[in-house]
Design an enzyme around this catalytic site. Structure first.
Site, PDB file in Angstrom:
ATOM      1  N   ASP A 181       3.003   2.652  -2.217  1.00  0.00           N
ATOM      2  CA  ASP A 181       3.049   3.501  -3.417  1.00  0.00           C
ATOM      3  C   ASP A 181       1.828   4.417  -3.447  1.00  0.00           C
ATOM      4  O   ASP A 181       1.947   5.629  -3.595  1.00  0.00           O
ATOM      5  CB  ASP A 181       3.056   2.636  -4.689  1.00  0.00           C
ATOM      6  CG  ASP A 181       4.134   1.576  -4.662  1.00  0.00           C
ATOM      7  OD1 ASP A 181       5.307   1.948  -4.666  1.00  0.00           O
ATOM      8  OD2 ASP A 181       3.780   0.378  -4.612  1.00  0.00           O
TER       9      ASP A 181
ATOM     10  N   TYR B 145       0.807  -1.231   0.000  1.00  0.00           N
ATOM     11  CA  TYR B 145       0.000   0.000   0.000  1.00  0.00           C
ATOM     12  C   TYR B 145       0.837   1.276   0.000  1.00  0.00           C
ATOM     13  O   TYR B 145       0.297   2.371  -0.005  1.00  0.00           O
ATOM     14  CB  TYR B 145      -0.914   0.006   1.229  1.00  0.00           C
ATOM     15  CG  TYR B 145      -1.789  -1.211   1.289  1.00  0.00           C
ATOM     16  CD1 TYR B 145      -2.890  -1.337   0.447  1.00  0.00           C
ATOM     17  CD2 TYR B 145      -1.500  -2.257   2.156  1.00  0.00           C
ATOM     18  CE1 TYR B 145      -3.677  -2.480   0.468  1.00  0.00           C
ATOM     19  CE2 TYR B 145      -2.280  -3.399   2.188  1.00  0.00           C
ATOM     20  CZ  TYR B 145      -3.366  -3.505   1.344  1.00  0.00           C
ATOM     21  OH  TYR B 145      -4.139  -4.628   1.367  1.00  0.00           O
TER      22      TYR B 145
ATOM     23  N   GLY C 266       7.616  -0.449   6.054  1.00  0.00           N
ATOM     24  CA  GLY C 266       7.657   0.266   4.775  1.00  0.00           C
ATOM     25  C   GLY C 266       7.994   1.729   4.935  1.00  0.00           C
ATOM     26  O   GLY C 266       8.932   2.101   5.636  1.00  0.00           O
ATOM     27  N   GLU C 267       7.208   2.577   4.314  1.00  0.00           N
ATOM     28  CA  GLU C 267       7.536   4.007   4.274  1.00  0.00           C
ATOM     29  C   GLU C 267       6.481   4.867   4.964  1.00  0.00           C
ATOM     30  O   GLU C 267       6.763   5.607   5.899  1.00  0.00           O
ATOM     31  CB  GLU C 267       7.678   4.442   2.804  1.00  0.00           C
ATOM     32  CG  GLU C 267       7.947   5.910   2.638  1.00  0.00           C
ATOM     33  CD  GLU C 267       8.474   6.279   1.251  1.00  0.00           C
ATOM     34  OE1 GLU C 267       9.103   5.432   0.597  1.00  0.00           O
ATOM     35  OE2 GLU C 267       8.252   7.428   0.838  1.00  0.00           O
ATOM     36  N   ASP C 268       5.253   4.750   4.506  1.00  0.00           N
ATOM     37  CA  ASP C 268       4.270   5.727   4.984  1.00  0.00           C
ATOM     38  C   ASP C 268       3.876   5.492   6.441  1.00  0.00           C
ATOM     39  O   ASP C 268       3.805   6.444   7.224  1.00  0.00           O
ATOM     40  CB  ASP C 268       3.023   5.691   4.088  1.00  0.00           C
ATOM     41  CG  ASP C 268       2.124   6.877   4.346  1.00  0.00           C
ATOM     42  OD1 ASP C 268       2.629   8.013   4.339  1.00  0.00           O
ATOM     43  OD2 ASP C 268       0.922   6.685   4.593  1.00  0.00           O
ATOM     44  N   SER C 269       3.628   4.240   6.823  1.00  0.00           N
ATOM     45  CA  SER C 269       3.237   4.006   8.226  1.00  0.00           C
ATOM     46  C   SER C 269       4.388   4.351   9.161  1.00  0.00           C
ATOM     47  O   SER C 269       4.163   4.771  10.307  1.00  0.00           O
ATOM     48  CB  SER C 269       2.763   2.562   8.439  1.00  0.00           C
ATOM     49  OG  SER C 269       3.750   1.636   8.057  1.00  0.00           O
TER      50      SER C 269
HETATM   51  O1  TRH Z   1       2.240  -1.316   2.517  1.00  0.00           O
HETATM   52  P1  TRH Z   1       3.649  -1.047   2.724  1.00  0.00           P
HETATM   53  O2  TRH Z   1       4.470  -2.206   3.040  1.00  0.00           O
HETATM   54  O3  TRH Z   1       4.249  -0.316   1.479  1.00  0.00           O
HETATM   55  C1  TRH Z   1       5.542  -0.559   0.976  1.00  0.00           C
HETATM   56  C2  TRH Z   1       6.500   0.513   1.354  1.00  0.00           C
HETATM   57  O4  TRH Z   1       6.021   1.798   1.044  1.00  0.00           O
HETATM   58  C3  TRH Z   1       7.793   0.299   0.621  1.00  0.00           C
HETATM   59  O5  TRH Z   1       8.677   1.346   0.893  1.00  0.00           O
HETATM   60  C4  TRH Z   1       7.541   0.211  -0.848  1.00  0.00           C
HETATM   61  O6  TRH Z   1       8.731  -0.039  -1.485  1.00  0.00           O
HETATM   62  C5  TRH Z   1       6.560  -0.891  -1.105  1.00  0.00           C
HETATM   63  O7  TRH Z   1       5.364  -0.638  -0.404  1.00  0.00           O
HETATM   64  C6  TRH Z   1       6.232  -1.026  -2.572  1.00  0.00           C
HETATM   65  O8  TRH Z   1       3.846  -0.020   3.954  1.00  0.00           O
HETATM   66  P2  TRH Z   1       3.553   1.545   4.064  1.00  0.00           P
HETATM   67  O9  TRH Z   1       4.492   2.324   3.246  1.00  0.00           O
HETATM   68  O10 TRH Z   1       3.491   1.842   5.472  1.00  0.00           O
HETATM   69  O11 TRH Z   1       2.101   1.749   3.444  1.00  0.00           O
HETATM   70  C7  TRH Z   1       0.949   1.313   4.100  1.00  0.00           C
HETATM   71  C8  TRH Z   1      -0.188   2.261   3.823  1.00  0.00           C
HETATM   72  O12 TRH Z   1      -1.408   1.659   4.203  1.00  0.00           O
HETATM   73  C9  TRH Z   1      -0.065   3.559   4.593  1.00  0.00           C
HETATM   74  O13 TRH Z   1      -0.449   4.654   3.778  1.00  0.00           O
HETATM   75  C10 TRH Z   1      -1.077   3.407   5.714  1.00  0.00           C
HETATM   76  C11 TRH Z   1      -2.121   2.559   5.045  1.00  0.00           C
HETATM   77  N1  TRH Z   1      -2.969   1.760   5.945  1.00  0.00           N
HETATM   78  C12 TRH Z   1      -4.326   2.008   5.942  1.00  0.00           C
HETATM   79  O14 TRH Z   1      -4.807   2.884   5.198  1.00  0.00           O
HETATM   80  N2  TRH Z   1      -5.133   1.259   6.758  1.00  0.00           N
HETATM   81  C13 TRH Z   1      -4.650   0.302   7.584  1.00  0.00           C
HETATM   82  O15 TRH Z   1      -5.421  -0.355   8.316  1.00  0.00           O
HETATM   83  C14 TRH Z   1      -3.234   0.087   7.595  1.00  0.00           C
HETATM   84  C15 TRH Z   1      -2.647  -0.953   8.511  1.00  0.00           C
HETATM   85  C16 TRH Z   1      -2.429   0.831   6.759  1.00  0.00           C
END
Ligand code: TRH
Length: 381
Positions: free
Chosen positions: A19, A17, A274-277
């Site tokens: 990206d 999620y 990841g990045e955003d969380s």
């Molecule tokens: O989902 P991710 O593992 O995304 C990863 C990383 O961004 C990584 O750097 C990248 O290379 C790869 O994707 C392709 O983890 P991240 O970045 O934390 O993104 C999760 C998103 O999901 C964040 O915007 C928060 C959102 N989210 C919700 O909207 N609801 C939820 O219940 C949860 C748990 C997360």
């Protein structure tokens, strides 16, 4: 001078999620905090719908929070390019759109938004130009980061005020909305958003047998099968709750992005990935354990070390050591001590870690905000 009021942001969803999570957040900040006209082009709206359930993947265009969200497909016929074009994470712009950019006078400002890293090389590469080999266009690399010399971190203008207000007066009501009782004085409320993690069973054992009561809140996702195996409940799903010793486990439905923020604000400790969380947990001002997105040849260990070096820099020594051990074990860094020992050692550091998390939040708030830095960067081009 060109007004730079219209922006096209392209997002190719690769996996998970992050990206779309970052792209959506940036698009909304540009529209809301900078009053810009933003089109967000997304190649997989079903993934966007998970973080923004209002999105209808069947619609070619829709407006959400002031952003025009557009479906990007192989046969999409694009309107004239915007003043500013952002490709998120090196996604390839459509050939017809690129050609149209080259025919604009002057051409749009073209930005490649890169992945976040706390590594210092980011500062050197931030802003560098890359001329297109054939067309009269120049792309600029824009690196999020932790220093003033980087592009900074995404943060909505009202975020910290909303977070502080919630933490001062909204947490108890929030627990009730999740069907949870008030938090016990010695209890840890923990959120757990993670990829598969080999340390999980040992951590759950430590929580179940430890001194302090732990309630772990797990948004449904990749970690749930491992959790189900540990509980011996193969059908574990969102809405289920289980008790093992001192540990209570709740599996939550995957929420929208804003509600996930609220979970981070409410918890005493957040496991993020990841990045955003990861960034959102820092803005929550609460202790956090970060799981880096796994990369080939363990390249993510460098990212982990770089963030740990910054995050731990102002911590008292015992806390920095224990938090570092905990992060390294959670990320499977060879030689990291076992997580049960880390958890036990952390109990005596709880207040110090909580105080550090608030200090870290304040320190980060003094660094550039990515949306504003991007607008400034574009104006200078
Ligand atoms: O989902 P991710 O593992 O995304 C990863 C990383 O961004 C990584 O750097 C990248 O290379 C790869 O994707 C392709 O983890 P991240 O970045 O934390 O993104 C999760 C998103 O999901 C964040 O915007 C928060 C959102 N989210 C919700 O909207 N609801 C939820 O219940 C949860 C748990 C997360």
């Amino acid at each position: 001078m060109r007004a730079m009021r219209t922006w096209d942001l392209f997002c190719n969803v690769i996996d998970n999620y992050g990206d779309i999570g970052v792209s959506w957040r940036l698009a909304r900040i540009l529209a809301r905090d900078h009053a810009l006209a933003v089109r967000l082009w997304v190649d997989d709206l079903t993934v966007m719908q998970r973080i923004r359930p209002e999105i209808d993947p069947a619609r070619a265009q829709q407006t959400l929070a002031g952003v025009r969200v557009c479906r990007w497909q192989a046969d999409t016929v694009f309107p004239a390019p915007a003043d500013v074009v952002i490709e998120a994470f090196g996604c390839q712009l459509p050939a017809s759109y690129l050609q149209a950019m080259a025919e604009c006078t002057p051409p749009p400002v073209w930005i490649n938004l890169e992945y976040l890293s706390a590594e210092t090389w980011v500062n050197v590469h931030h802003g560098l130009p890359s001329p297109h080999p054939r067309l009269p266009l120049t792309k600029h690399f824009f690196f999020p980061g932790y220093d003033a010399a980087s592009g900074g971190l995404l943060r909505e203008s009202d975020l910290l005020a909303r977070c502080a207000q919630f933490q001062a007066a909204g947490v108890e009501d929030y627990w009730a909305t999740l069907g949870l009782p008030a938090r016990e004085p010695d209890e840890w409320r923990v959120s757990l958003f993670a990829y598969e993690a080999s340390a999980l069973p040992a951590l759950l054992d430590a929580w179940a047998t430890g001194q302090a009561r732990v309630t772990v809140l797990v948004p449904e996702g990749r970690i749930v099968p491992q959790l189900a195996a540990w509980l011996g409940e193969p059908d574990l799903q969102a809405g289920n709750a289980s008790q093992r010793g001192r540990l209570r486990v709740h599996v939550l439905p995957f929420s929208n992005q804003d509600d996930y923020d609220t979970l981070l604000w409410a918890c005493d400790l957040n496991f993020v990935r990841g990045e955003d969380s990861c960034v959102r947990a820092q803005w929550a001002g609460r202790p956090m354990v970060w799981q880096a997105y796994p990369q080939d040849a363990t390249a993510h260990f460098d990212k982990l070390d770089a963030l740990l070096a910054r995050y731990g820099a102002q911590m008292p020594t015992p806390l920095a050591q224990i938090v570092g051990d905990c992060w390294r074990r959670w990320n499977d860094v060879p030689g990291a001590p076992d997580i049960a020992g880390c958890w036990q050692a952390l109990q005596a550091q709880r207040a110090a870690w909580a105080a550090h998390a608030l200090a870290w939040q304040a320190e980060r708030a003094g660094a550039p905000e990515l949306g504003a830095a991007l607008v400034e960067f574009v104006q200078k081009r």
